[in-house]
Design a protein around this motif. Sequence first.
Motif, PDB file in Angstrom:
ATOM      1  N   VAL A  50      35.325  58.001  82.475  1.00  0.00           N
ATOM      2  CA  VAL A  50      34.586  57.174  81.921  1.00  0.00           C
ATOM      3  C   VAL A  50      35.687  55.976  81.802  1.00  0.00           C
ATOM      4  N   GLU A  51      36.752  56.176  81.564  1.00  0.00           N
ATOM      5  CA  GLU A  51      37.863  55.042  81.646  1.00  0.00           C
ATOM      6  C   GLU A  51      37.895  54.244  82.769  1.00  0.00           C
ATOM      7  N   ASN A  52      37.556  54.829  84.038  1.00  0.00           N
ATOM      8  CA  ASN A  52      37.485  53.819  85.409  1.00  0.00           C
ATOM      9  C   ASN A  52      36.062  53.686  85.815  1.00  0.00           C
ATOM     10  N   GLN A  53      35.107  53.973  84.840  1.00  0.00           N
ATOM     11  CA  GLN A  53      33.542  54.129  85.232  1.00  0.00           C
ATOM     12  C   GLN A  53      33.281  52.820  86.047  1.00  0.00           C
ATOM     13  N   ARG A  54      33.724  51.594  85.831  1.00  0.00           N
ATOM     14  CA  ARG A  54      33.316  50.533  86.722  1.00  0.00           C
ATOM     15  C   ARG A  54      33.555  50.459  88.218  1.00  0.00           C
ATOM     16  N   PHE A  55      34.788  51.515  88.459  1.00  0.00           N
ATOM     17  CA  PHE A  55      34.846  51.427  89.853  1.00  0.00           C
ATOM     18  C   PHE A  55      34.078  52.462  90.754  1.00  0.00           C
ATOM     19  N   TRP A  56      33.398  53.393  90.168  1.00  0.00           N
ATOM     20  CA  TRP A  56      32.491  54.489  90.722  1.00  0.00           C
ATOM     21  C   TRP A  56      31.007  54.432  90.569  1.00  0.00           C
ATOM     22  N   GLN A  57      31.035  53.695  89.321  1.00  0.00           N
ATOM     23  CA  GLN A  57      29.358  53.795  88.820  1.00  0.00           C
ATOM     24  C   GLN A  57      28.361  53.576  89.815  1.00  0.00           C
ATOM     25  N   GLN A  58      28.710  52.510  90.485  1.00  0.00           N
ATOM     26  CA  GLN A  58      27.826  52.036  91.611  1.00  0.00           C
ATOM     27  C   GLN A  58      27.564  52.825  92.755  1.00  0.00           C
ATOM     28  N   GLU A  59      28.497  53.341  93.195  1.00  0.00           N
ATOM     29  CA  GLU A  59      28.250  54.288  94.567  1.00  0.00           C
ATOM     30  C   GLU A  59      28.023  55.676  94.339  1.00  0.00           C
TER      31      GLU A  59
END
Lengths: 682, 682
Positions: free
Chosen positions: B588-597
């Motif tokens: 959850v904490e680094n969601q912005r890095f992986w959510q897209q792909e």
Amino acid sequence: QLSRLRDRFSLRTHIIRWIIFILIGIITAVIACTIDIVIEELSELKYNFLKSSVDDNVTVNKSGGDLALPYLWWLLLSAVPVAIGAGMVTYIEPITAGSGIPQVKSYLNGVKIPRIVRVKTLAVKSIGVITSVVGGLAGGKEGPMIHAGAVVAAGISQGKSTTFVKDFHIFKAFRDDHEKRDFVLGGAAAGVSAAFGAPIGGMLFSLEEAASFWNQNLIWRTLIASIISSFTLNIVLSAYHGVSGLTFTGLFNLGKFDHPLTFEYFELPLFMLLGVMGGLMGAAWNFLNTQINKFRSRFVPWRAGKVCEAVLVAILGVTLACAMIYYINDCRPLGNDPTIHPVQLFCEDNEYNAVAALWFQTPEATVRALFHDPPGSHKILTLAVFTIVYYLLSCSTFGLNVSLGVFIPTALVGAAWGRLVAMLLFYMFPEAQFLHPGKYALIGAAANLGGVLRMTISLSVILMETTGVETSFFFPLIIALISAKWVGDYFNDGIYDTVIEVNHVPMLPWEPLPQYKGLTAQAILSKPVVCIKLRDRAHYIYEVLHKCNHNGFPVVDDVEGDRRSEGRVCGIILRSQLIVILLKSLYVENQRFWQQETTIQTFRDVYPRYPSIQSVKPLDRKFNYTVDLSMFMNPSPVRVNTYDSVPRIFNIFRALGLRHLLVINNENRIEGIITRRDFIYK
Amino acid sequence: QLSRLRDRFSLRTHIIRWIIFILIGIITAVIACTIDIVIEELSELKYNFLKSSVDDNVTVNKSGGDLALPYLWWLLLSAVPVAIGAGMVTYIEPITAGSGIPQVKSYLNGVKIPRIVRVKTLAVKSIGVITSVVGGLAGGKEGPMIHAGAVVAAGISQGKSTTFVKDFHIFKAFRDDHEKRDFVLGGAAAGVSAAFGAPIGGMLFSLEEAASFWNQNLIWRTLIASIISSFTLNIVLSAYHGVSGLTFTGLFNLGKFDHPLTFEYFELPLFMLLGVMGGLMGAAWNFLNTQINKFRSRFVPWRAGKVCEAVLVAILGVTLACAMIYYINDCRPLGNDPTIHPVQLFCEDNEYNAVAALWFQTPEATVRALFHDPPGSHKILTLAVFTIVYYLLSCSTFGLNVSLGVFIPTALVGAAWGRLVAMLLFYMFPEAQFLHPGKYALIGAAANLGGVLRMTISLSVILMETTGVETSFFFPLIIALISAKWVGDYFNDGIYDTVIEVNHVPMLPWEPLPQYKGLTAQAILSKPVVCIKLRDRAHYIYEVLHKCNHNGFPVVDDVEGDRRSEGRVCGIILRSQLIVILLKSLYVENQRFWQQETTIQTFRDVYPRYPSIQSVKPLDRKFNYTVDLSMFMNPSPVRVNTYDSVPRIFNIFRALGLRHLLVINNENRIEGIITRRDFIYK
């Protein structure tokens, strides 16, 4: 020790089950034989009489020829049996109309079809098929024989008959829907096997076309039934035909090919083309037939009209046949005459009329003739006209209120145009030795059958078994059949499925439909659900049963007042059980009177025909008594969650053979109910 | 418009699926051909050499005869190939030992068997079977060919190979267990079809023996695969044998019976007796074989020992054969010699040794000889000793660490004693014309096969297709097979099921076992269940994955502190998905890095071989991060209630092809979990 007792019981059940399957095979075969022999004898009488009538009238007046009297005789001998058959079907048991295969298929899918497997149905169907075939309608005895097998199976396995109001008190262990269905499947296989003398074909037929549920043991049991059936048929028919000796010859209903059929690799594309043609013609046939039947159900709703219609089609057939015989002059030298009733008609002496030969016998005998007549037995024109006439006749016959199958006429049309193709090709390439007309007739029959019925494996095996061709000829047959099926499937469904769809029978498909994808239970469930409290008043139950005709009612607990539909689910109870409870007054207040003798048998005794709610007297003073359902209900109904996906729910529903399935939310409160119809019409 | 797009996609998938099935058929047939031809050529070389060696040595020294040198040559030519084959199987890929049918059957039942459908397995299996058959072990190539078909199917349908670390990026739509299983079933059918030249037999085999799940479409697809396979085989073998012309001849691997086989009704009890005998001998064979294999796994655990053992059995076979040839004096006149390598040995000129004729060829050729040799080709003593010797040899061969099937040796033993029975009867009743020895050899082969394998329909169809007998002979075959099966089943299971049971493979039976009756979920569930919270710490997940090797974990909500196992069920997550989450750090904490792909493809890419938990580095600083499973989990796991009955749960489990099933109480809290093993071992 208990487990050993159970083992012994289970072994006994096993042995009895096998005995029943063997009995099914024997009795089905005997019935099939009887139908077969009666049809053969009566047709023999009819066509012999017509032949001598034609001979008498034409010989007297050689040059012009007067066919009026034979024509009138022919009309009479066709119209009367057809009228009898159609009358019986229409007035006594309308469910016997048609081939019976779609109905058996629906039944095996789990759809309740009233009166489909009764002895009365069997009797009407048998007489109906005999009269219709003898009457000369463009239909076959095969479908009805399969239906007959199904009835025999249901009757024997249940050890009782409702038609005769007789309970033999045997085979009680098999009195439930699942077991009965398995037996009926075996009966259908035995029917196919008896109709064609094709045991493997019978087993595969029930696998490919009839069955909706499968497991390994069933393969076995159906095979036994169909083998016993074909063996019995063989013995009885051998005895009837007076074949001497004890050598087993096998049955070749459509005539054995004497020389092994071979083929060249370059013929394969040709077979494929024949298959495509069969697919096109079959799809057109199905379309046309459906249209005719729609017209029929709209404009001929009265019973008398239906009988008249059947007679009219019979008259039409005779008239067209007479016109063909009269106008087409196709004389062939006697001697290598493959027909049993060679009619001279207007031909020279020592010649016979090849057109009359096609018509003066049962359709089955004509198929045999087209397969096995030597090359040069017909004119091209004869076969061309015959194909068209028979195509239209068979198309208008299927759907009449008579008991007739579609297999033989379809095979006949196919054999005719298959032979025609070979003759045309041979006309163009006179040096092509491989153009054996009988081989092409067989491929044509396969292609046409594939186009109309859309079965493949069982059809090719049946054709192989009934004509005794080698297994190496399986490949051309299957190529023709598969091409026919693919082409046909592009346009519409097979004829049996079409009939089922037209009649709005809710058949469950084999796999979840693609449109279910992404849906959840929410999307298809039915609500509001009528629930019953765990302890409810008899009065309320009586009212509910009167008001709605649901088959199952969720039993709920934890209810505030009368808000039953908000309770927690604790079980399910069937309509039939509730009726029995009311009928027998199984109330809490008089528990001491019935508690001892009430067992599960109390509820099973009335299977399969439960009394209706009307049989419960409404003015009973006990109606304020209480019913405690916890004693009677099924405490673990199948439940799914509102958010479960429909394909999975479908799979559960189908695998368990359910009739209804409760949808609950996360708190185990009822949200809706799903039945068979919800899958198909939502 | 969306629906039309979906339709087009589904049509495309359909067509691709058909193409794959056709490819499976072609490639399986090509592999089978190659195996076939190599075996044939090498055996030809071997036995030609041995024959001339025998001829040279015996002619020189007519009276006494010196078989020592030929015997040594024979030993060498048997031991070397067997040593190679056994060595490859033992050291390179142990899963290729045996016929492969039990493994394929388990795989199709849904059991994960590592490395069963890899290209490497196929290669080892192919070489293994060639060397073992050429080495002269008492085994056949049929089982391995079926396994080869399964590997081909799995390989093609997935469009990638792990052995070659190559992904072709095609057929991605079929990369799931269900689809793969269907293809493997088609491959098995193609394998049978290629092994015997029996397309219908292939289809029925996969239906009767291999499949655990069925639906109507599968019948079709397997049939296509098996037809294409037998057709391809036919073309390739015709070309190889230099058959001129394009006429399709069909394949008759066991030789075509020239005259149609007929039988008299009074022979039926005799066939039944043969069946009973086959059942007894088969049951004894299975028992003996199991005992030998138990002994083996106990006393020969080392690899080198296993190779030595195979070589020893080969040497034993050669020695016994030599002794038979040396001590039994069975000379027959040359001329109508049905053998290809007539050895004179100690016979007069113009005579050949009938014992050597039995041994100097592959077992398949010997079966052919026993079916088709004219009456009077052997002495009674010859066949009696041969039956006993081959019975024991085949019994000690199956279970060795070599790739060999059990079909041909079983058929061979049966053919030998079947022929023997006919000869004994003929000796007693010399006027009985019906005692055709070839016919009785066929019935004997069927009975023995039925006794060992316990299949019936597919076996009889395979025998019919490979010998070209008429469909009317189906009845005697099935009578023998069914008697054999019933008698055999009284004593023990079929050999394939025995192998499966000995290896403790948790096969799900077709129907709920009788002992489930009356049980509820409570009785078989496993607990405590390891649960994971909807939002849980990565650290906890990592520990759980290390501690236990469960495959699925319930996801729970509404948890107080760490008492996870008391939470409400809201979904299920697979081990493989958790590992991917940890590997790719989907927190959850680094969601912005992986959510897209991150899509479903992220999880599918690693199918079918997921990384193990050991590949996740434990010292990651992100281990205190949170995982939100609501994005990844399956939100509607299959749930049943604690009080649901086990037979029903079993049906759901089997029908949906589940791996695990959650048991909940009325409040939707977890009570336990049920897996495949819970049904079988509780």
